[in-house]
Design an enzyme around this catalytic site. Structure first.
Site, PDB file in Angstrom:
ATOM      1  N   HIS A  52       0.830  -1.202   0.000  1.00  0.00           N
ATOM      2  CA  HIS A  52       0.000   0.000   0.000  1.00  0.00           C
ATOM      3  C   HIS A  52       0.870   1.261   0.000  1.00  0.00           C
ATOM      4  O   HIS A  52       1.038   1.930   1.019  1.00  0.00           O
ATOM      5  CB  HIS A  52      -0.936  -0.005   1.213  1.00  0.00           C
ATOM      6  N   HIS A  85      -0.243  -8.729   1.168  1.00  0.00           N
ATOM      7  CA  HIS A  85      -1.318  -8.828   2.159  1.00  0.00           C
ATOM      8  C   HIS A  85      -1.952 -10.213   2.212  1.00  0.00           C
ATOM      9  O   HIS A  85      -2.703 -10.511   3.138  1.00  0.00           O
ATOM     10  CB  HIS A  85      -2.401  -7.790   1.852  1.00  0.00           C
ATOM     11  N   HIS A 135     -10.182  -4.584   4.714  1.00  0.00           N
ATOM     12  CA  HIS A 135      -8.741  -4.582   4.459  1.00  0.00           C
ATOM     13  C   HIS A 135      -8.360  -5.894   3.776  1.00  0.00           C
ATOM     14  O   HIS A 135      -8.857  -6.964   4.137  1.00  0.00           O
ATOM     15  CB  HIS A 135      -7.961  -4.416   5.766  1.00  0.00           C
ATOM     16  N   GLU A 137      -5.787  -7.799   3.873  1.00  0.00           N
ATOM     17  CA  GLU A 137      -5.238  -8.852   4.731  1.00  0.00           C
ATOM     18  C   GLU A 137      -6.350  -9.567   5.499  1.00  0.00           C
ATOM     19  O   GLU A 137      -6.339 -10.796   5.626  1.00  0.00           O
ATOM     20  CB  GLU A 137      -4.230  -8.258   5.722  1.00  0.00           C
ATOM     21  N   SER A 234      -2.651   0.746   6.291  1.00  0.00           N
ATOM     22  CA  SER A 234      -3.148   0.659   7.659  1.00  0.00           C
ATOM     23  C   SER A 234      -2.078   1.042   8.677  1.00  0.00           C
ATOM     24  O   SER A 234      -2.325   1.812   9.602  1.00  0.00           O
ATOM     25  CB  SER A 234      -3.655  -0.763   7.940  1.00  0.00           C
ATOM     26  N   ASN A 235      -0.861   0.514   8.503  1.00  0.00           N
ATOM     27  CA  ASN A 235       0.166   0.794   9.513  1.00  0.00           C
ATOM     28  C   ASN A 235       0.587   2.256   9.504  1.00  0.00           C
ATOM     29  O   ASN A 235       0.954   2.815  10.531  1.00  0.00           O
ATOM     30  CB  ASN A 235       1.369  -0.148   9.346  1.00  0.00           C
ATOM     31  N   SER A 278       5.746   0.446   4.270  1.00  0.00           N
ATOM     32  CA  SER A 278       5.769   0.233   2.816  1.00  0.00           C
ATOM     33  C   SER A 278       6.301   1.454   2.068  1.00  0.00           C
ATOM     34  O   SER A 278       6.033   1.625   0.882  1.00  0.00           O
ATOM     35  CB  SER A 278       4.364  -0.116   2.316  1.00  0.00           C
TER      36      SER A 278
END
Length: 332
Positions: A52, A85, A135, A137, A234-235, A278
């Protein structure tokens, strides 16, 4: 001996988080696309964004990668790569039905969660998967045991959770979550299900945790925290939340230095800088250069951990996938 004076409150400085940027899983996935293009030539199809990050995806597109949303978009007899993911077993089946040669770039830490889901489902546990609905994942992990997995999207979702047997419940989690929010969710689940068991090892990625720890260490000292990362990461989004929770007066997510608003610097003497797992180093360097031209030349490292983990490339890159794809296509 004269002590070194502390910087004055008005001195402009940058607190640079370490570690930041690529984690081992992202590094592996990006290199896998580059190696596949080098080894097999373009096009290499990639189902969903390999990671991402807007810049990474655009760079790989220029090299010959074609990103698609669904397996059905990949021409028969082609090579398709699955993103870091992870994907559900049904996606592997779809690829086989279409005669596609596949490269699985799923992060090994995500694969670990997939295997845990399969094992607990085989033992007939109800699996409470902590993660964000939609999401990629979460979709992939849920697909490993759809009849046993219930998604828990944060602490506020706990009251809606129902299970078949309170004595056979386990929690797993998306790897890129906020550690604090995840543990708050787990605590609430344990209040509701006292016999809830935990996974055999922590599901949240080491890199996610390390980046959050570094941001916590600098957050209280920073007037402004700039997180380099994409909005669908997300992270990266979690790092903004963690910075604010740690005491930063303001925090923003940007893909590129050009997105920084000069107004954010008003009254600011200390800027924290970090990036999601990422994000390539060149984007952080761009932010540091942008800040330097505005008087923020003093850069201090805030180091939370050393990272030395590496993952081997997908085994499929050691085979002649073009020949396999042609054979699969002709067999249809």
């Amino acid at each position: 001996m004269t002590a070194t004076p502390s910087p004055s409150p008005t001195a402009k400085r940058v607190l640079l988080a370490a570690p930041r940027g690529y984690c081992a899983g992202v590094d592996r996935a990006v290199i896998a696309v580059e190696k596949a293009l080098e080894q097999y030539g373009s096009p290499i199809y990639v189902r969903h964004e390999i990671v991402h990050n807007k810049y990474v995806v655009q760079t790989l597109e220029r090299k010959g990668a074609i990103f698609v949303e669904e397996t059905a978009e990949v021409p028969e007899g082609s090579i398709v790569m699955f993103s870091a993911h992870g994907v559900a077993p049904t996606v592997h089946a779809e690829a086989a039905e279409r005669g596609l040669a596949t490269i699985d770039a799923t992060c090994p830490l995500v694969t670990k969660v997939h295997k845990e889901a399969v094992r607990f489902a085989q033992d007939d546990y109800d699996i409470l998967l902590i993660g964000h609905e939609g999401h990629e994942e979460v979709i992939g992990t849920s697909g490993e045991a759809p009849d046993h997995i219930t998604l828990v999207d944060g602490p506020e979702d706990v009251e809606n959770v129902e299970v078949r047997d309170d004595s056979k419940v386990v929690w797993l989690s998306q790897t890129t979550l906020s550690v604090d929010e995840t543990m708050e969710t787990v605590d609430r689940l344990k209040e509701k299900f006292p016999q809830l068991i935990s996974p055999p090892s922590d599901d949240i990625c080491y890199a996610t945790q390390n980046r959050q720890i570094a941001v916590k260490q600098m957050g209280g000292q920073a007037d402004l925290v700039i997180v380099v990362g994409s909005k669908n990461s997300s992270n990266s989004v979690r790092l903004v939340e963690v910075a604010l929770g740690a005491g930063a007066r303001d925090a923003h997510l940007v893909d590129f230095a050009a997105e920084i608003d000069e107004a954010w610097l008003e009254g600011v003497s200390t800027v924290g800088v970090t990036s999601g797992a990422s994000v390539p180093v060149v984007l952080v360097e761009g932010v540091l250069e942008w800040l330097s031209t505005r008087g923020f030349e003093d850069v201090e490292l805030v180091k939370a951990a050393e990272e030395s983990i590496t993952f081997s490339l997908p085994k499929e890159l050691r085979r002649d996938l073009r020949a396999e794809a042609a054979a699969l296509g002709s067999a249809e």
